[in-house]
Write an enzyme that holds these catalytic residues in place. Structure first.
Site, mmCIF file in Angstrom:
data_model
loop_
_atom_site.group_PDB
_atom_site.id
_atom_site.type_symbol
_atom_site.label_atom_id
_atom_site.label_comp_id
_atom_site.label_asym_id
_atom_site.label_seq_id
_atom_site.Cartn_x
_atom_site.Cartn_y
_atom_site.Cartn_z
ATOM 1 C CG ASN A 34 12.091 0.265 2.797
ATOM 2 O OD1 ASN A 34 11.421 0.230 1.766
ATOM 3 N ND2 ASN A 34 11.122 0.352 4.130
ATOM 4 C CG ASP A 56 12.776 -3.836 10.786
ATOM 5 O OD1 ASP A 56 12.129 -4.379 10.927
ATOM 6 O OD2 ASP A 56 13.676 -4.289 10.320
ATOM 7 C CE LYS A 63 18.491 21.779 6.324
ATOM 8 N NZ LYS A 63 18.797 23.130 5.112
ATOM 9 N N PRO A 90 7.225 -0.455 16.006
ATOM 10 C CG PRO A 90 5.272 0.849 15.652
ATOM 11 C CD PRO A 90 6.985 1.186 15.719
ATOM 12 C CG ASP A 91 6.436 -7.312 13.984
ATOM 13 O OD1 ASP A 91 6.167 -7.064 13.035
ATOM 14 O OD2 ASP A 91 7.846 -7.762 14.192
ATOM 15 C CB ILE A 92 2.577 -3.699 11.975
ATOM 16 C CG1 ILE A 92 3.054 -1.861 12.089
ATOM 17 C CG2 ILE A 92 0.863 -3.417 11.382
ATOM 18 C CD1 ILE A 92 3.180 -1.141 10.411
ATOM 19 C CG PHE A 105 4.240 -9.931 1.954
ATOM 20 C CD1 PHE A 105 3.806 -10.132 1.785
ATOM 21 C CD2 PHE A 105 4.979 -10.202 0.134
ATOM 22 C CE1 PHE A 105 2.673 -10.159 0.854
ATOM 23 C CE2 PHE A 105 4.370 -10.298 -0.988
ATOM 24 C CZ PHE A 105 3.215 -10.306 -0.639
ATOM 25 C CE LYS A 146 11.204 -12.124 8.327
ATOM 26 N NZ LYS A 146 12.068 -11.113 7.520
ATOM 27 C CE LYS A 193 8.409 -10.318 11.710
ATOM 28 N NZ LYS A 193 8.375 -8.504 11.116
HETATM 29 N N1 CTP Z 1 6.705 -7.017 9.256
HETATM 30 C C1 CTP Z 1 5.533 -5.214 10.142
HETATM 31 N N2 CTP Z 1 6.336 -4.343 11.242
HETATM 32 C C2 CTP Z 1 8.096 -4.220 11.103
HETATM 33 C C3 CTP Z 1 7.938 -4.574 10.455
HETATM 34 C C4 CTP Z 1 8.023 -5.698 9.347
HETATM 35 O O1 CTP Z 1 4.609 -5.345 10.228
HETATM 36 N N3 CTP Z 1 8.011 -3.358 12.302
HETATM 37 C C5 CTP Z 1 6.136 -6.944 8.474
HETATM 38 C C6 CTP Z 1 6.457 -6.495 7.664
HETATM 39 O O2 CTP Z 1 5.131 -6.139 6.422
HETATM 40 C C7 CTP Z 1 6.606 -8.345 6.462
HETATM 41 C C8 CTP Z 1 7.098 -9.216 7.936
HETATM 42 O O3 CTP Z 1 6.873 -7.755 8.989
HETATM 43 O O4 CTP Z 1 4.260 -8.763 6.983
HETATM 44 C C9 CTP Z 1 8.381 -9.351 8.070
HETATM 45 O O5 CTP Z 1 9.495 -8.373 7.631
HETATM 46 P P1 CTP Z 1 11.128 -8.492 7.302
HETATM 47 O O6 CTP Z 1 11.310 -6.716 7.037
HETATM 48 O O7 CTP Z 1 10.420 -9.621 5.872
HETATM 49 O O8 CTP Z 1 10.726 -8.579 8.940
HETATM 50 P P2 CTP Z 1 11.439 -8.126 9.940
HETATM 51 O O9 CTP Z 1 10.689 -8.079 10.714
HETATM 52 O O10 CTP Z 1 12.027 -6.397 9.208
HETATM 53 O O11 CTP Z 1 12.773 -9.156 10.261
HETATM 54 P P3 CTP Z 1 14.616 -8.745 10.128
HETATM 55 O O12 CTP Z 1 14.575 -7.265 10.474
HETATM 56 O O13 CTP Z 1 14.907 -10.593 10.743
HETATM 57 O O14 CTP Z 1 14.228 -9.610 8.400
#
Ligand code: CTP
Length: 398
Positions: free
Chosen positions: A208, A276, A286, A303-305, A323, A337, A341
């Site tokens: 990204n 995500d 490859k 995983p959502d850290i 953030f 959010k 979270k």
């Molecule tokens: N974050 C994280 N792990 C993930 C995704 C996000 O720790 N797999 C954390 C980011 O570092 C940030 C926050 O979650 O502090 C929100 O990230 P953001 O990309 O805005 O949100 P998403 O969880 O991706 O939600 P959405 O897709 O609904 O925008």
């Protein structure tokens, strides 16, 4: 920032010594007092007169200098400072330090001191990469010596690579970090930053547009406020700050493992733009074009850290800051959010392309907490970081 601090500045022999003159200026602008020491080789690059004129005090050059000894012995000189800085620090100076030599004024001061030491190395790229130099650096790190740089780039000798001395501004930041005695002294804070790269195959990945600038600025501000910072960064476009523990990762899963390994912490700031999704079964070869059509990539959720740390039953950091990168309904989405979270604060920002925030140097954020949504005016990412560090300091003190 450095008011009342005393820096003993050793100027070694290297073309980068001219930058050290600028460093003296910058240190004084910050309120520091500089006592300069010029090595024999250093005096081939800058004159004692220019150094002492800038520092506003005599420059020390000789180990056996009766006048200087009568005024202040070299042992006392080495201990009267808050920090010893060698810039440029040559390969030879580092080798002497690593082996404990004391055969000139600079090496004697460095051996006799009990104050912290910061080195800004500068040398030819091959000298930097030589196993002997790398070995010495490891030994010095083990002895607790800190480093600023070197940077990578084209060098006066015509070669390219690591070995250029860090810029005065970067050395200044490292000095400030070393001398930090701010409100976050004794606090351990982890910061995630940058994008993640999710492999498709060994040569391709999904990424990204995050530059990592905001996360790096937050880490720098926390360090400047005295915190011990573990900086867990994906492949970012900006350099990590000086004075922090850097853990470099690529993917979201590696970032999660690094975060878990860095806990416990007093606070966590999750500024990374974590992907995500990852490719469910990344190929270890490859992918090739084929007559049978286009490859189909299947995704799996990462995983959502932030969420997992926010919801830890045991060992959760006292303050968890996320953030939120949004392109529409910023406050509404970020508020939801935060609830989803379970983090304490969310720093929400609008990353629609028209704002120029993602990859840019400014940010316009809204801080969302139990107290509601507080909109901050648009300002530099460094300023956002400083304000956030102040808030974190207040929260951890309370
Ligand atoms: N974050 C994280 N792990 C993930 C995704 C996000 O720790 N797999 C954390 C980011 O570092 C940030 C926050 O979650 O502090 C929100 O990230 P953001 O990309 O805005 O949100 P998403 O969880 O991706 O939600 P959405 O897709 O609904 O925008």
């Amino acid at each position: 920032m450095l008011a009342g601090k005393h820096i003993l500045l050793i100027i070694g022999g290297g073309i980068a010594a001219y930058k050290t003159l600028e460093l003296i200026r910058r240190l004084q602008d910050q309120g520091a007092r500089v006592t300069p020491v010029l090595t024999k080789a250093g005096a081939e690059f800058v004159t004692p007169l220019s150094v002492s004129a800038l520092a506003g005090t005599a420059v020390h050059q000789e180990l056996f200098d009766l006048t200087a000894e009568a005024e202040m012995g070299h042992i006392q000189l080495s201990r009267s400072a808050d920090l010893l800085v060698a810039a440029p620090a040559t390969a030879d100076l580092m080798a002497k330090m690593a082996q404990g030599h004391a055969n000139d004024l600079a090496s004697t001061l460095l051996l006799a001191t009990d104050t912290p030491v910061l080195l800004a190395p500068a040398m030819n790229v091959r000298m930097w990469q030589h196993p002997a130099t790398q070995r010495n650096i490891e030994l010095l790190k083990g002895d607790g010596v800190s480093f600023a740089g070197p940077n990578e780039g084209s060098m006066a000798c015509g070669e390219f690579g690591p070995g250029r001395m860090a810029e005065p501004e970067e050395i200044l930041a490292a000095i400030a970090a070393e001398l930090a005695d701010g409100p976050l002294q004794g606090k351990r804070i982890l910061v995630t930053s940058g994008p993640t790269h999710e492999p498709i195959d060994p040569v391709r990945y999904i990424a990204n547009r995050s530059s990592g600038a905001q996360g790096a600025a937050v880490a720098r501000a926390l360090r400047a406020a005295g915190a011990e910072v573990v900086f867990i960064t994906g492949p970012a476009a900006v350099r990590p700050p000086e004075g922090v523990q850097v853990v470099a990762v690529e993917s979201a899963r590696e970032m999660e493992a690094a975060v878990q390994a860095a806990l416990p912490a007093d606070a966590g700031v999750f500024a990374a733009a974590v992907a995500d999704w990852r490719v469910a079964s990344a190929s270890d070869r490859k992918l090739k074009k084929s007559k049978d059509g286009l490859p189909v990539l299947e995704f799996a959720e990462n995983p959502d850290i932030l969420k997992s740390v926010s919801q830890m039953k045991e060992g959760r950091p006292g303050l968890v800051v996320g953030f939120a990168a949004e392109t529409n309904d910023v406050v509404e989405n970020a508020t939801a959010k935060r609830r989803r979270k379970g983090c304490d604060w969310i720093v929400a920002n609008d990353v629609s392309p028209a704002t120029g925030i993602m990859g840019g140097s400014e940010n316009a954020v809204t801080l969302i907490s139990d107290d509601g949504a507080e909109e901050w005016p648009r300002m530099g990412k460094d300023e956002v970081a400083r304000r956030l560090a102040d808030r974190i300091a207040a929260a951890l003190a309370g």
